[in-house]
Write an enzyme that holds these catalytic residues in place. Structure first.
Site, mmCIF file in Angstrom:
data_model
loop_
_atom_site.group_PDB
_atom_site.id
_atom_site.type_symbol
_atom_site.label_atom_id
_atom_site.label_comp_id
_atom_site.label_asym_id
_atom_site.label_seq_id
_atom_site.Cartn_x
_atom_site.Cartn_y
_atom_site.Cartn_z
ATOM 1 C CB ALA A 63 -0.897 -0.010 1.234
ATOM 2 N N GLY A 104 0.825 -5.153 0.990
ATOM 3 C CA GLY A 104 -0.257 -5.259 0.020
ATOM 4 C C GLY A 104 0.212 -5.840 -1.291
ATOM 5 C CD GLU A 107 -2.520 -7.782 2.509
ATOM 6 O OE1 GLU A 107 -2.217 -6.594 2.264
ATOM 7 O OE2 GLU A 107 -3.258 -8.114 3.444
ATOM 8 C CD GLU A 127 1.362 -5.776 5.651
ATOM 9 O OE1 GLU A 127 2.226 -6.583 6.004
ATOM 10 O OE2 GLU A 127 0.671 -5.920 4.605
#
Ligand code: T1G
Length: 704
Positions: A63, A104, A107, A127
């Protein structure tokens, strides 16, 4: 199609290339572009399989951290929404992972049905290092793919897996032979899947992840880690989310993960850790130094002094594959130093962190010498001799005679004046301070002390070398103690003085460890040595006249031979490594307080201890910023996090001051200035910049 995506069709395949340099961070524009491209490929009947890859070879760093704390972070399409859609595409969707897939980014790869990696790819969920948890399905999909324990370990450690290990645990389906062969390897897999009329994704290896663990696994895991995590909530949220993956169907688990993620994103812990993330990148930006600043070639390095510091410093270069000459004045000192380095490496081998071959390779890079003439071709020389100016003078005069023009001459001094050291040479522009923290081969922090005449290219070159040897370099100007030790002075002064006034060492230290500091300052002094602290203070007393009363307890312990851990008694008493309160210390404090006429109190509150120690630490940091010794407040935070055990999840002393409120810090200093009589008058002088910031209504610490 957005220019953030390169979309290509190749007889039956759709290749979707992410193109948002430098790391394809998944900000809202890229999220929307990925969704759009995947929808297009899914709707195109001619497309039989889809490959998602990084256009420049880098897959995705997760992210966009710059979005956190703003509405952009959840702007639609949110990452969970994009990934949920990808999981419903009924064609094989292959992630071709180059360089890294982090957070992310991993992910995103997990939302694909298959994953191919290049040999050097790193796959992780870091994270937690930002006080967060995977918030786009990682806590729910990864346990179902590789099992609860490997998944939990990846999220709690925050450390990436290398490609080979990722293949082993089932995170990768295939490994390309080289980075260049990654896309071809993905194409090959796609064609195989098409030929086999394979499903869009493999069957889930751990469909019910909870079945593979004991009923009390999570409670045991939390109990086993509670003390290590201190007050941090992020690891506990990770555990809660993974536990949900074992208890709930995927959809409900994703909802629970999302709720936990939003809590984490809003937390002070995450704000602090995101501050540290950007602070570490900011520290390398120095006014007057740009990418056009010429760099000196550093191939040959020499270290003067094979003691603890010199040996540790030399190891940093050997670890980075750089040849190092280690100079000592006596043969037995040199042999001892080299033997200690070998012993350090042997410990790493025992711990499985190093192979025997690597040990020998590194030892081969270390060449001992007793002759300064051997340093004639060195590009960088780092002096690490005894902390006495006259010894430094002799070394630098000798280096000035021997070293080639353009060699960088650095001192590892921890507090002496780098400008004075430079004056011992005819080349002050080539002299700089490189203050390593002990143990030098372990501690990340390096204070790079810029002398008045240090040339810009010397500073730029040493900053690059620091990165090369894995150090976090923070630039400091020249003053006593640079940034870290200068701030340690008032911080430890208050701790000493509070013991003189009636607090016990444990009460003082417990307030500081209550803030999650690794250890209280008096414990730290016992570890570093009450004698060392006394001798440094003696040599600096000459440098500045100040009221020595505040350190009188330390002086008394020194006189009594109570040097701390090394003698079994200091501020505490030690049975092996067990530290216990020593009832004699308050008695010593009471005695010297009476001799000095210092009033003692038995009601010193924890709040007073907190405010006096922390606000004086903060005040000195703000003063350093005002004097231009530190370039920015976040640099000061990095020094205290990486050199003195200040908790990164509290953000460092400057970030902490902003969290407390600058007005409260100022009010606290003004309060003790009044309440502590002559001592308060002398020492609780608010930094002018702090007063200016509060007067201007500022909430951030910056130079104004
Ligand atoms: N977002 C925004 N900018 C980033 C970024 C990111 N994720 N990662 C790197 N940058 C910037 C960085 O600030 C720098 O900018 C430049 O890229 C080069 O970085 C939903 C919530 C990837 C290993 O934690 O670990 O996904 O200074 O200097 O040494 O579950 O960057 O040039 O202006 O560090 O080669 C999880 C963080 C996010 C990875 C590359 N991801 N990044 O290291 O270069 S949270 C991370 C790194 C998340 C999801 C959750 C490293 C790197 P500038 P760099 P590097």
């Amino acid at each position: 199609m957005s220019d953030l995506i390169h979309y290509r069709l190749e007889d039956g395949l759709a290749l979707i290339g992410l193109a948002r340099p430098p790391v394809n961070s998944l900000g809202q524009p890229l999220r929307a572009a990925i969704l759009d491209a995947c929808e297009r490929a899914a709707a195109d009947a001619s497309v039989k399989a889809i490959i998602l890859h990084g256009e420049s070879g880098v897959f995705c760093a997760g992210a966009d951290i710059t979005e956190f704390g703003s509405s952009a972070s959840h702007a639609t399409p949110s990452l969970p929404e994009v990934l949920l859609r990808l999981t419903s595409i009924d064609k094989p969707l292959i992630a071709a992972i180059g360089t890294f897939a982090l957070g992310g980014g991993l992910e995103l790869a997990l939302a694909c049905g298959y994953r191919v990696g290049e040999p050097k790819a790193r796959l992780g969920l870091p994270e937690i290092n930002l006080g967060l948890l995977p918030g786009a399905g990682g806590t729910q999909r990864l346990p179902r793919l590789i099992g609860v324990e490997p998944a939990l370990d990846l999220m709690i450690s925050g450390q990436p897996l290398n490609a080979a290990r990722a293949l082993e645990v089932g995170l990768l389906d295939r490994l390309a032979g080289s980075p260049e062969a990654l896309l071809d390897s993905a194409r090959e897999l796609a064609r195989e899947l098409i030929a086999q009329n394979a499903p869009a994704r493999r069957s889930t290896p751990f469909a019910n992840p909870g079945e593979s663990i004991a009923a009390d696994f999570f409670s045991q895991f939390l109990a086993a880690n509670a003390s290590r995590w201190k007050s941090r909530q992020a690891p506990r949220r990770v555990v809660a989310a993974v536990e949900a993956s074992c208890r709930l169907p995927l959809t409900e688990g994703l909802a629970e993960e999302r709720a936990l993620f939003k809590q984490a994103e809003a937390s002070a812990e995450s704000r602090a850790l995101r501050h540290v993330f950007f602070a570490e990148r900011e520290a390398g930006r120095i006014p007057g130094i740009g990418s056009d600043t010429p760099l000196r070639k550093i191939d040959k390095v020499a270290v003067i002094g094979a003691g603890t510091m010199g040996g540790g410093i030399a190891m940093n270069f050997a670890n980075a594959g750089i040849a190092v000459k280690l100079l000592e004045v006596k043969g037995e000192a040199l042999d001892r130093g080299l033997a200690q380095i070998r012993k350090n490496y042997e410990i790493s081998v025992k711990r499985g962190k190093l192979s025997d071959a690597q040990l020998e390779q590194r030892m081969a890079l270390l060449q001992g010498t007793l002759d300064y003439a051997d340093l004639a071709d060195a590009d960088l020389v780092i002096e690490a001799v005894f902390e006495k100016m006259e010894i430094k003078e002799a070394v630098f005069r000798r280096l000035d005679e021997v070293c080639k023009p353009g060699a960088i001459l650095a001192s590892n001094t921890s507090s002496l004046d780098v400008d004075v050291i430079a004056s011992f040479t005819k080349r002050p522009q080539d002299v700089i301070g490189l203050h390593f923290f002990s143990p030098a081969n372990v501690m990340r922090l390096l204070e790079v002390v810029r002398g008045r005449e240090t040339a810009p290219d010397v500073l730029a070159t040493t900053m690059k070398v620091a990165k090369q040897i894995g150090k976090l370099a923070v630039v400091s100007g020249v003053c006593f103690g640079f940034i870290g030790n200068r701030m340690l002075e008032p911080y430890s002064r208050e701790a000493h003085r509070l013991v003189l006034e009636g607090a016990t060492p444990a009460q003082v230290d417990n307030v500081l460890t209550g803030l999650d500091l690794n250890m209280g300052v008096l414990t730290m002094l016992d570890l570093a040595g009450v004698d060392v602290n006394f001798l440094v203070r003696q040599s600096n007393l000459a440098a500045s006249s100040h009221d020595a009363s505040y350190h009188i307890v330390g002086d008394e312990l020194y006189k009594l031979g109570r040097y701390g851990q090394k003698t079994g008694r200091g501020f505490y008493v030690y049975e092996g490594r067990d530290r216990k309160d020593d009832p004699e210390v308050p008695e010593i404090a009471a005695r010297v307080a009476a001799e000095l006429g210092v009033a003692r109190r038995d009601n010193i509150s924890n709040e007073e201890i907190h405010d006096r120690c922390l606000f004086m630490l903060i005040n000195e940091g703000i003063q350093l910023l005002d004097e231009g010794i530190a370039l920015r407040a976040s640099d000061i935070d990095l020094v205290w996090i990486n050199g003195y055990g200040f908790p990164a999840h509290v953000g460092g002393p400057m970030h902490y001051a902003e969290t407390v409120g600058l007005d409260k810090v100022l009010a606290g200093i003004q309060r003790y200035r009044k309440e502590l009589g002559a001592y308060g008058e002398m020492w609780f002088q608010p930094a002018s910049l702090l007063e200016r910031l509060v007067a201007a209504g500022k909430t951030r610490i910056e130079k104004i």
